[in-house]
Design a protein around this motif. Structure first.
Motif, PDB file in Angstrom:
ATOM      1  N   GLU A 122       8.934  63.015 115.482  1.00  0.00           N
ATOM      2  CA  GLU A 122      10.524  62.826 115.357  1.00  0.00           C
ATOM      3  C   GLU A 122      10.869  61.447 115.878  1.00  0.00           C
ATOM      4  O   GLU A 122      12.015  61.085 115.737  1.00  0.00           O
ATOM      5  CB  GLU A 122      11.260  63.924 116.037  1.00  0.00           C
ATOM      6  CG  GLU A 122      11.304  65.338 115.474  1.00  0.00           C
ATOM      7  CD  GLU A 122      11.593  65.434 114.103  1.00  0.00           C
ATOM      8  OE1 GLU A 122      12.245  64.638 113.744  1.00  0.00           O
ATOM      9  OE2 GLU A 122      11.036  66.502 113.523  1.00  0.00           O
ATOM     10  N   ARG A 123      10.135  60.769 116.685  1.00  0.00           N
ATOM     11  CA  ARG A 123      10.289  59.553 117.369  1.00  0.00           C
ATOM     12  C   ARG A 123       9.807  58.380 116.418  1.00  0.00           C
ATOM     13  O   ARG A 123      10.003  57.215 116.868  1.00  0.00           O
ATOM     14  CB  ARG A 123       9.826  59.340 118.711  1.00  0.00           C
ATOM     15  CG  ARG A 123      10.428  60.346 119.888  1.00  0.00           C
ATOM     16  CD  ARG A 123       9.494  60.227 120.903  1.00  0.00           C
ATOM     17  NE  ARG A 123       8.228  60.588 121.042  1.00  0.00           N
ATOM     18  CZ  ARG A 123       7.362  60.462 122.012  1.00  0.00           C
ATOM     19  NH1 ARG A 123       7.719  59.916 122.950  1.00  0.00           N
ATOM     20  NH2 ARG A 123       6.281  61.027 121.829  1.00  0.00           N
ATOM     21  N   GLY A 124       9.073  58.709 115.449  1.00  0.00           N
ATOM     22  CA  GLY A 124       8.277  57.612 114.648  1.00  0.00           C
ATOM     23  C   GLY A 124       9.257  57.221 113.272  1.00  0.00           C
ATOM     24  O   GLY A 124      10.099  57.565 113.373  1.00  0.00           O
ATOM     25  N   TRP A 125       8.257  56.980 112.491  1.00  0.00           N
ATOM     26  CA  TRP A 125       8.927  56.599 111.108  1.00  0.00           C
ATOM     27  C   TRP A 125       9.025  57.641 109.999  1.00  0.00           C
ATOM     28  O   TRP A 125       9.809  57.488 109.059  1.00  0.00           O
ATOM     29  CB  TRP A 125       7.830  55.709 110.414  1.00  0.00           C
ATOM     30  CG  TRP A 125       7.709  54.384 111.148  1.00  0.00           C
ATOM     31  CD1 TRP A 125       6.488  53.907 111.693  1.00  0.00           C
ATOM     32  CD2 TRP A 125       8.652  53.249 111.000  1.00  0.00           C
ATOM     33  NE1 TRP A 125       6.788  52.574 112.262  1.00  0.00           N
ATOM     34  CE2 TRP A 125       7.963  52.142 111.945  1.00  0.00           C
ATOM     35  CE3 TRP A 125       9.737  53.211 110.862  1.00  0.00           C
ATOM     36  CZ2 TRP A 125       8.546  51.117 112.225  1.00  0.00           C
ATOM     37  CZ3 TRP A 125      10.644  52.102 111.054  1.00  0.00           C
ATOM     38  CH2 TRP A 125      10.083  50.899 112.028  1.00  0.00           C
ATOM     39  N   ALA A 126       8.709  58.962 110.379  1.00  0.00           N
ATOM     40  CA  ALA A 126       8.831  60.175 109.355  1.00  0.00           C
ATOM     41  C   ALA A 126      10.219  60.014 109.376  1.00  0.00           C
ATOM     42  O   ALA A 126      11.262  60.270 110.382  1.00  0.00           O
ATOM     43  CB  ALA A 126       8.197  61.415 110.126  1.00  0.00           C
ATOM     44  N   GLY A 127      11.010  60.355 108.080  1.00  0.00           N
ATOM     45  CA  GLY A 127      12.363  60.465 107.871  1.00  0.00           C
ATOM     46  C   GLY A 127      13.035  59.070 107.689  1.00  0.00           C
ATOM     47  O   GLY A 127      14.126  59.235 106.856  1.00  0.00           O
ATOM     48  N   THR A 246      15.017  51.943 119.574  1.00  0.00           N
ATOM     49  CA  THR A 246      15.731  50.902 119.310  1.00  0.00           C
ATOM     50  C   THR A 246      16.525  50.689 118.023  1.00  0.00           C
ATOM     51  O   THR A 246      16.937  49.736 117.558  1.00  0.00           O
ATOM     52  CB  THR A 246      14.785  49.380 119.355  1.00  0.00           C
ATOM     53  OG1 THR A 246      13.625  49.772 118.239  1.00  0.00           O
ATOM     54  CG2 THR A 246      14.124  49.375 120.561  1.00  0.00           C
ATOM     55  N   GLY A 247      16.600  51.767 117.336  1.00  0.00           N
ATOM     56  CA  GLY A 247      17.422  51.926 116.140  1.00  0.00           C
ATOM     57  C   GLY A 247      16.533  51.611 114.863  1.00  0.00           C
ATOM     58  O   GLY A 247      17.176  51.406 113.890  1.00  0.00           O
ATOM     59  N   GLU A 248      15.311  50.988 114.968  1.00  0.00           N
ATOM     60  CA  GLU A 248      14.659  50.272 113.852  1.00  0.00           C
ATOM     61  C   GLU A 248      14.586  51.194 112.746  1.00  0.00           C
ATOM     62  O   GLU A 248      14.524  50.988 111.694  1.00  0.00           O
ATOM     63  CB  GLU A 248      13.151  49.912 114.365  1.00  0.00           C
ATOM     64  CG  GLU A 248      13.483  48.759 115.347  1.00  0.00           C
ATOM     65  CD  GLU A 248      12.125  48.284 116.085  1.00  0.00           C
ATOM     66  OE1 GLU A 248      11.408  47.492 115.526  1.00  0.00           O
ATOM     67  OE2 GLU A 248      11.742  49.091 117.102  1.00  0.00           O
ATOM     68  N   ARG A 249      14.286  52.542 113.147  1.00  0.00           N
ATOM     69  CA  ARG A 249      14.112  53.563 112.088  1.00  0.00           C
ATOM     70  C   ARG A 249      15.327  53.921 111.254  1.00  0.00           C
ATOM     71  O   ARG A 249      15.327  54.332 110.318  1.00  0.00           O
ATOM     72  CB  ARG A 249      13.528  54.899 112.717  1.00  0.00           C
ATOM     73  CG  ARG A 249      13.177  55.956 111.741  1.00  0.00           C
ATOM     74  CD  ARG A 249      12.682  57.260 112.526  1.00  0.00           C
ATOM     75  NE  ARG A 249      13.729  57.689 113.327  1.00  0.00           N
ATOM     76  CZ  ARG A 249      13.573  58.965 113.980  1.00  0.00           C
ATOM     77  NH1 ARG A 249      12.317  59.609 114.012  1.00  0.00           N
ATOM     78  NH2 ARG A 249      14.588  59.449 114.461  1.00  0.00           N
ATOM     79  N   ASP A 250      16.355  53.510 112.094  1.00  0.00           N
ATOM     80  CA  ASP A 250      17.791  53.704 111.155  1.00  0.00           C
ATOM     81  C   ASP A 250      18.049  52.692 110.348  1.00  0.00           C
ATOM     82  O   ASP A 250      19.193  52.683 109.972  1.00  0.00           O
ATOM     83  CB  ASP A 250      18.721  54.104 112.284  1.00  0.00           C
ATOM     84  CG  ASP A 250      18.687  55.382 113.158  1.00  0.00           C
ATOM     85  OD1 ASP A 250      17.954  56.094 112.670  1.00  0.00           O
ATOM     86  OD2 ASP A 250      18.788  55.107 114.407  1.00  0.00           O
ATOM     87  N   GLY A 251      17.380  51.591 110.187  1.00  0.00           N
ATOM     88  CA  GLY A 251      17.800  50.230 109.588  1.00  0.00           C
ATOM     89  C   GLY A 251      17.359  50.492 108.254  1.00  0.00           C
ATOM     90  O   GLY A 251      17.094  51.344 107.487  1.00  0.00           O
TER      91      GLY A 251
END
Length: 251
Positions: A122-127, A246-251
């Motif tokens: 859940e902390r990684g790139w999945a999603g 750092t919010g990178e996954r939300d970019g």
């Protein structure tokens, strides 16, 4: 047993795809996605236990603190035999395979399960943009192949990128991880576990596969972005392995 071998000849195929930087263009999405349910296995099944091997003692420590294993190239790779479906219900399933060079003293299935666990976290790139990762024992059918290899093999595969016997790289749908970093990390991560460093290098290189480029430290004392080259320097930031921090996954 679902294992395949890929030799140095296959590395040449990767090289002619044309790579000019560590980031390069984003790998195109697969032509079709496969729902997790198509595997016939429920996504709630527990993942097998991780079984990576003990880390060997380094044979050399450089003046800057970087350590070397002395692992030589064999030019042959073994592919994982285990398969694990994604745990996420998403529209874009990326099929992952892991290969370990036969001269590397590491369990290919243990490494594959660890890589898959990191990417599905859940902390990684999945999603991110509807992407998730399934593990399958077929490198030819995979959308993404991660190779754990001797430094000389990584240098040969990443010849235009100057990995210098030290670093890892991404070339299209292929990622080459330097086994010395897998075993010993870097001085910038000396105060953290090798498990966390491995999570960082996996997320960093897969970030390139997803189309992300390098970034710098946003401000001293803050967590480093995953796409910062933390193996080389932190620039005043703190080590961080996960793109959700750092919010990178939300970019």
């Amino acid at each position: 047993m679902g294992r395949t071998r890929r030799g140095i000849g296959a590395l040449a195929v990767v090289l002619v795809t044309g790579c000019t930087s560590l980031t390069g263009p984003a790998a195109p999405p697969p032509a079709a996605t496969t729902p997790a349910a198509a595997s016939g296995q429920p996504s709630a099944d527990p993942e097998p236990a991780l079984t990576t091997r003990p880390i060997p003692e380094p044979v050399q420590t450089l003046p800057d603190g970087m350590q070397r294993s002395g692992v030589a190239s064999s030019g042959e790779f073994e592919t994982n035999s285990v398969s694990v479906p994604t745990r996420h219900s998403v529209p874009d399933e990326r099929r992952l395979a892991v290969q370990v060079e036969t001269s590397v003293p590491e369990s290919v299935d243990g490494a594959a399960l660890l890589v898959h666990q990191v990417l599905e976290s859940e902390r990684g790139w999945a999603g991110w943009q509807g992407i998730a990762f399934s593990l399958l024992p077929d490198a030819e059918a995979a959308d993404l192949v991660i190779h754990l290899a001797a430094p000389a093999t990584v240098d040969q595969a990443c010849v235009t990128l100057n990995t210098a016997g030290l670093w890892s790289c991404r070339l299209g749908p292929d990622i080459y991880l330097n086994v010395d970093r897998w075993f010993y990390g870097t001085p910038t991560w000396a105060e953290h576990s090798i498990e966390e460093y491995r999570s960082y290098v996996i997320n960093h290189e897969v970030g390139h596969y997803l189309g992300f480029g390098h970034v710098g430290c946003p401000a001293p004392g803050r967590p480093s972005p995953v796409m910062q080259q933390q193996s080389i320097a932190l620039g005043g930031c703190l080590p961080n392995a996960w793109p959700d921090v750092t919010g990178e996954r939300d970019g």
